[in-house]
Design a protein around this motif. Structure first.
Motif, PDB file in Angstrom:
ATOM      1  N   LYS A 230      -7.083   4.150   6.008  1.00 20.78           N
ATOM      2  CA  LYS A 230      -6.028   4.265   5.001  1.00 20.78           C
ATOM      3  C   LYS A 230      -6.604   4.231   3.579  1.00 20.78           C
ATOM      4  O   LYS A 230      -6.274   5.073   2.740  1.00 20.78           O
ATOM      5  N   SER A 231      -7.481   3.246   3.332  1.00 17.18           N
ATOM      6  CA  SER A 231      -8.065   3.160   1.981  1.00 17.18           C
ATOM      7  C   SER A 231      -9.009   4.333   1.725  1.00 17.18           C
ATOM      8  O   SER A 231      -9.142   4.798   0.589  1.00 17.18           O
ATOM      9  N   THR A 232      -9.642   4.814   2.786  1.00 19.41           N
ATOM     10  CA  THR A 232     -10.509   5.978   2.628  1.00 19.41           C
ATOM     11  C   THR A 232      -9.685   7.170   2.155  1.00 19.41           C
ATOM     12  O   THR A 232     -10.108   7.918   1.266  1.00 19.41           O
TER      13      THR A 232
ATOM     14  N   PHE B  23      -5.265  -0.252  -6.558  1.00 22.64           N
ATOM     15  CA  PHE B  23      -6.384  -0.544  -5.663  1.00 22.64           C
ATOM     16  C   PHE B  23      -6.101  -1.716  -4.733  1.00 22.64           C
ATOM     17  O   PHE B  23      -5.493  -2.710  -5.142  1.00 22.64           O
ATOM     18  N   GLN B  24      -6.583  -1.582  -3.490  1.00 20.31           N
ATOM     19  CA  GLN B  24      -6.520  -2.727  -2.574  1.00 20.31           C
ATOM     20  C   GLN B  24      -7.345  -3.878  -3.150  1.00 20.31           C
ATOM     21  O   GLN B  24      -6.949  -5.034  -3.089  1.00 20.31           O
ATOM     22  N   TYR B  25      -8.505  -3.528  -3.719  1.00 21.79           N
ATOM     23  CA  TYR B  25      -9.348  -4.536  -4.370  1.00 21.79           C
ATOM     24  C   TYR B  25      -9.621  -4.112  -5.813  1.00 21.79           C
ATOM     25  O   TYR B  25     -10.611  -3.440  -6.083  1.00 21.79           O
TER      26      TYR B  25
ATOM     27  N   LEU C  62       0.012   3.093  -3.455  1.00 21.87           N
ATOM     28  CA  LEU C  62      -0.111   1.639  -3.500  1.00 21.87           C
ATOM     29  C   LEU C  62      -0.847   1.182  -2.253  1.00 21.87           C
ATOM     30  O   LEU C  62      -0.312   1.258  -1.155  1.00 21.87           O
ATOM     31  N   ASP C  63      -2.075   0.757  -2.435  1.00 25.08           N
ATOM     32  CA  ASP C  63      -2.879   0.354  -1.281  1.00 25.08           C
ATOM     33  C   ASP C  63      -2.794  -1.156  -1.106  1.00 25.08           C
ATOM     34  O   ASP C  63      -3.480  -1.913  -1.786  1.00 25.08           O
ATOM     35  N   GLU C  64      -1.931  -1.575  -0.227  1.00 29.34           N
ATOM     36  CA  GLU C  64      -1.717  -2.995   0.066  1.00 29.34           C
ATOM     37  C   GLU C  64      -1.473  -3.813  -1.190  1.00 29.34           C
ATOM     38  O   GLU C  64      -2.017  -4.896  -1.362  1.00 29.34           O
ATOM     39  N   THR C  65      -0.660  -3.260  -2.058  1.00 33.70           N
ATOM     40  CA  THR C  65      -0.350  -3.979  -3.289  1.00 33.70           C
ATOM     41  C   THR C  65       0.413  -5.259  -2.977  1.00 33.70           C
ATOM     42  O   THR C  65       0.398  -6.219  -3.739  1.00 33.70           O
TER      43      THR C  65
END
Ligand SMILES: Nc1ncnc2c1ncn2[C@@H]1O[C@H](COP(=O)(O)OP(=O)(O)OP(=O)(O)O)[C@@H](O)[C@H]1O
Ligand SMILES: [Mg+2]
Lengths: 252, 464
Positions: free
Chosen positions: A42-44, A86-88, A171-174
């Motif tokens: 997913k983040s990729t 970003f997730q991170y 939104l990546d795991e916001t």
């Protein structure tokens, strides 16, 4: 015309293939949820959409607003309205939030042929948007994300989103790491941006955020492919039963 | 013939001329200096620095021993000071002190103090010169260990050459108890149409309880596309008990300019010294800094910054010698190296036996922007005392790629993002400047430097 069209996307990092044929179409005004087990890719996918130079596209294409997205530099994608929470989020010691945001906003304005904001106009905009996500003034005066707590970093992502008003927000795991109140504030921030032209991709492991932002479509990513598409009911089933039934359907 | 012999021969041949255009108190040191030069020679030492003084001095530079006046136009002498910083400006054109008739520019000097030509001061106050001149640059100190000796030896020859030939220079003398609130600015301008060596000498004396700040700007004009300019610059600084000195040096040289600088500082009890060496553009520069804290409770802040590109080369070789208890030193050097630039930081801290409760910290951080840029970092800390707080660390790295990408996803163009990161990297070393107008000015200059907008060879960027 669709806003985003991903066709047969293959991508790898450090020589290892992570995405193995992703197809996804997003129309203006739509909210899509993307779910899937840890390490599914997913983040990729979000890294590819924003042009992270660490990742290599080996096959396929992405059409955004009718243009070849993969040919654009990351900053150009931003000017065209793509935003990733970003997730991170990254800490940037020594670069103040104010300078960072001013550079971002004015670069975008320049691309659109608008004049740079004056110092006063800019600070007013900062104040206004900060209020939306209730981001503490103390944080806005620090270096980018430096010493921010996990939740503060996420809130800061949404603040930046509010400042830049993207056409396609990812939104990546916001929602992970947010307390109940922060989650509501962040969701409000997302909902405020909703319009007939704007779309979002919401990557999450949790139900709460989806209740707030109400996606029309849900996609399940597994081992680098979208293995199932559906509506909100698909999300509900995942929250109730997990991913095992999908793996079984795939014969695993 | 070795360069040492060549210059010693020149000295013996031109002795009368050299003496005539100088002062007896300076002439008194020449013979001894010639001996030291013959004995020690020009040494690079066994270190990893880039600029070799013997190689630099092997070139056939001309000198201006007869002290012909250097034609200097009004426009070459810069028009305005750093805003709000100083109207107290002084000039050395090559090694000669140029007195400005413009009264507005040179503030009145408090009673008992002196700011101006070394030659004049040596004629007026041979007593003071006798007490201070060449007392640090002209002797080997008493360090027992081999490494420290190597550190000292690598500047001794150059300073001896300076003492042997030096005829003029600059003096800042602040008498006991005098608080000079206004910073003094000295502009060193190299100016010649042929290969030329300027033998520059600076002497700074801040007596007990006095206070002063000095900004030295080094420039090289480019009158001829072929002329190589060398500044052989020896500076001695004495800071008395309870005295305070801020000493900033800002270099803007061009690719045909070389600087061999040796800075010697002696701090007495409870003195407070801030040194900043800011190398904005250099050709080839080798800076030696040697600070001794000789009595208790002295405090030192030694900062350095370099922004190098093209084929620029810079060595900073520093030696902080803690000789007394309860002193503190805080050293910070930062380099950004682009293109094929080469840098080195060789930093030694010695905490001698008996220097208990010393607080000594050294940090050296460097960014190499290209794979061709080269940085050598050699921190050294040696402790022979008890109950000390000491640390040292050095890093050589690249720009943070994650941060760069993050900024680009917000629409900040790559170039701009790189710039913001480089500027952020230099933040602390600029913020450490205690003179506020200089700090603001330098921020601006460093930003211009990173944007490639700094004029390498014309005029004084500080003063514009
Ligand atoms: N820079 C990288 N170097 C090596 N492997 C990577 C890199 N980035 C991702 N991967 C690998 O690619 C796979 C997919 O990672 P990705 O971050 O896209 O998963 P994800 O679906 O976002 O998972 P999560 O739900 O845990 O965030 C994982 O196996 C991960 O280890
Ligand atoms: Mg992820």
């Amino acid at each position: 015309m669709s806003l985003l069209e991903i066709r047969n996307l293959h991508a790898s990092v450090a020589g290892k293939e992570i995405l193995r044929g992703i197809d996804l179409t997003i129309n203006p005004g739509e909210v899509h949820a993307v779910m899937g087990p840890n390490g599914a890719g997913k983040s990729t996918l979000s890294a590819i959409l924003t042009g992270n130079p660490q990742y290599e596209v080996t096959e396929g294409e992405i059409i955004y607003k009718g243009k070849d997205l993969l040919a654009m530099k990351p900053e150009q994608r931003a000017w065209e309205g793509i935003f990733l929470s970003f997730q991170y989020p990254v800490e940037i010691p020594g670069v103040s939030m104010v300078n960072f945001m001013r550079s971002a906003v004015n670069a975008q304005r320049e691309y659109r042929g608008e004049a740079a904001l004056s110092a006063t106009e800019f600070l007013k905009l900062m104040r206004e948007k900060r209020a939306v996500v209730q981001l503490d003034n103390k944080l806005a005066n620090r270096s980018v994300n430096e010493g921010f707590s996990g939740g503060e970093k996420k809130r800061n992502e949404i603040f930046q989103m509010a400042m830049l008003e993207p056409t396609l927000s990812i939104l990546d795991e916001t929602d992970s790491g947010l307390d109940v109140d922060a989650l509501r504030i962040v969701s409000d921030g997302v909902n405020r941006l909703k319009s007939a032209e704007r779309s979002s991709i919401v990557i999450t492991h949790y139900q709460k955020l989806l209740e707030y932002v109400q996606p029309q479509f849900v996609h399940i990513v597994y081992k680098g492919r979208i293995v199932k598409n559906g509506g909100p009911e698909l999300g509900d089933r995942i929250f109730a039963e997990g991913f095992d039934w999908i793996k079984q359907e795939l014969g695993e | 013939m070795s360069p040492e012999t060549q210059y010693i021969d020149l000295f013996h041949g031109q002795r009368a001329l050299i003496d005539e255009h100088s002062a007896p108190a300076l002439n008194a040191h020449r013979d001894r200096a010639a001996e030291v030069l013959a004995n020690v020679g020009l040494q690079r030492g066994k270190d990893a620095s880039h600029v070799d003084p013997a190689e630099v001095l092997a070139k056939d530079y001309s000198l201006n021993l007869a002290r012909y006046e250097v034609p200097t136009e009004r426009d070459d002498i810069f028009t305005c000071a750093v805003p709000e910083m100083s109207t107290n400006m002084h000039f050395l054109v090559n090694e000669q002190y140029v007195s400005l008739r413009d009264e507005n520019r040179v503030a009145a000097v408090p009673d008992g103090c002196y700011v101006g030509s070394l030659r004049e001061f040596a004629r007026q106050r041979p007593d003071v010169i006798g007490r201070y001149y060449n007392q640090l640059a002209g002797r080997r100190t008493d360090t027992g260990d081999v490494r420290s000796k190597q550190y000292e030896a690598c500047s001794l020859g150059e300073s001896a050459l300076n003492t042997m030939l030096c005829q003029d220079g600059f003096v800042l003398y602040v008498a006991a108890g005098v608080q000079m609130e206004r910073p003094v600015q000295l502009i060193n301008l190299l100016r010649a149409v042929e290969d030329f060596m300027a033998v520059q000498r600076l002497l700074v004396i801040v007596e007990d309880g006095a206070k002063a700040s000095l900004l030295v700007c080094d420039h090289a004009s480019r009158l001829n596309e072929e002329a190589h300019l060398l500044s052989l610059q020896t500076t001695e600084v004495f800071v008395g008990r309870g005295a305070t000195l801020d000493f900033y040096s800002l270099e803007e040289h061009h690719d045909l300019a070389t600087r061999l600088g040796q800075l010697y500082v002696r701090q007495q009890g409870a003195s407070n010294v801030a040194i900043g060496q800011y190398s904005l553009t250099v050709g080839q520069t080798r800076n030696r800094v040697h600070v001794e804290l000789v009595e208790p409770d002295a405090q030192l802040q030694l900062y350095g910054m370099a922004t190098l590109d093209a084929d620029q080369q810079l060595d900073n070789i520093t030696f902080i010698d803690h000789k007394a208890p309860n002193c503190s030193s805080n050293e910070l050097f930062k380099y950004v190296l682009d293109d094929r630039a080469k840098g080195s930081f060789l930093g030694r801290i010695l905490v001698r036996q008996g220097s208990d409760k010393t607080d000594a910290h050294q940090t050296d951080r460097n960014l190499c922007l290209t794979p061709e840029a080269r940085m050598v970092a050699r921190p050294e800390l040696e402790i022979y005392a008890d109950d000390v707080k000491c640390s040292h660390g050095a890093t050589v790295g690249q720009l943070d790629q994650q941060a760069l990408f993050y900024m680009r996803t917000r629409g900040i163009p790559e170039e701009e993002a790189r710039l913001l990161l480089m500027f952020a990297f230099m933040g602390d070393v600029i913020d450490g400047i205690r003179l506020e107008p200089l700090r603001d000015r330098l921020k601006h200059l460093v930003e211009k430097r990173f944007r490639g907008q700094l004029n390498h060879c014309k005029g004084c960027a500080v003063s514009r």
